[in-house]
Write a protein that holds these residues in place. Structure first.
Motif: not given
Length: 182
Positions: A16-24
């Motif tokens: 979740i943290i990694l997918r959020a980072a890619a999105l942000a």
């Protein structure tokens, strides 16, 4: 720098943290993620880093000594406890959350019954469990608000003072004494 330390298992929400980072990342181009620890989820996590093109975003030194962990955490602007929702997670709190609060690190946590019962929005930043879009929102909002970061640092540290062992031990001891003197 966004930090998450400890065992690397699926339930701790590294994906979740990694997918959020890619999105942000487009809105927070200097976003960096620090993961420390080891666990069964490491190969999957590293594969996801490659798939999302986050090789320059993730710093992953693996397992580190306690003194090195302290030094690394002191470089963090935000700490994350992204525990996934489960029957278990709704009744426990994570040690990493308390470690971030004790160090005055603004903390993002998943909104679980166990945390929501003790901490307010002013003390931590809540995100919905298993929701990388909401996590990305939190990354962007905190990156754009130094005042919010400082407030979370101050309020989170104050909340930690209430729940730290030295304060809770007296409550626990008094309860035991009351039971023994009945």
């Amino acid at each position: 720098m966004v930090a998450c330390h400890g065992t690397i298992e699926e339930r701790w929400g590294h994906e979740i943290i990694l997918r959020a980072a890619a999105l942000a990342l487009p809105e927070v181009p200097n976003l960096r993620i620090l993961f420390t620890g080891r666990g069964n989820y490491v190969p999957t996590m590293l594969q996801l880093v490659d798939e999302l093109g986050l090789q320059d975003v993730l710093q992953y030194p693996g397992f580190v000594s306690f003194p090195e962990l302290g030094q690394l955490l002191m470089t963090a602007h935000v700490g994350v406890s992204a525990q996934k929702a489960s029957e278990y997670s709704h009744v426990v709190q994570t040690g990493k959350m308390y470690e971030f609060l004790a160090l005055g690190i603004p903390t993002i946590v998943t909104r679980l019954r166990s945390t929501a019962a003790y901490f307010t929005e002013g003390q931590v930043t809540y995100v919905e469990p298993d929701d990388h879009v909401d996590m990305a929102r939190a990354f962007v909002e905190l990156a754009q608000s130094p005042q919010r970061l400082q407030s979370l640092s101050d309020e989170g540290y104050a909340a930690y003072q209430t729940y730290r062992w030295e304060a809770q031990a007296m409550i626990y001891r008094d309860a035991i004494r009351r039971l023994l003197t009945r």
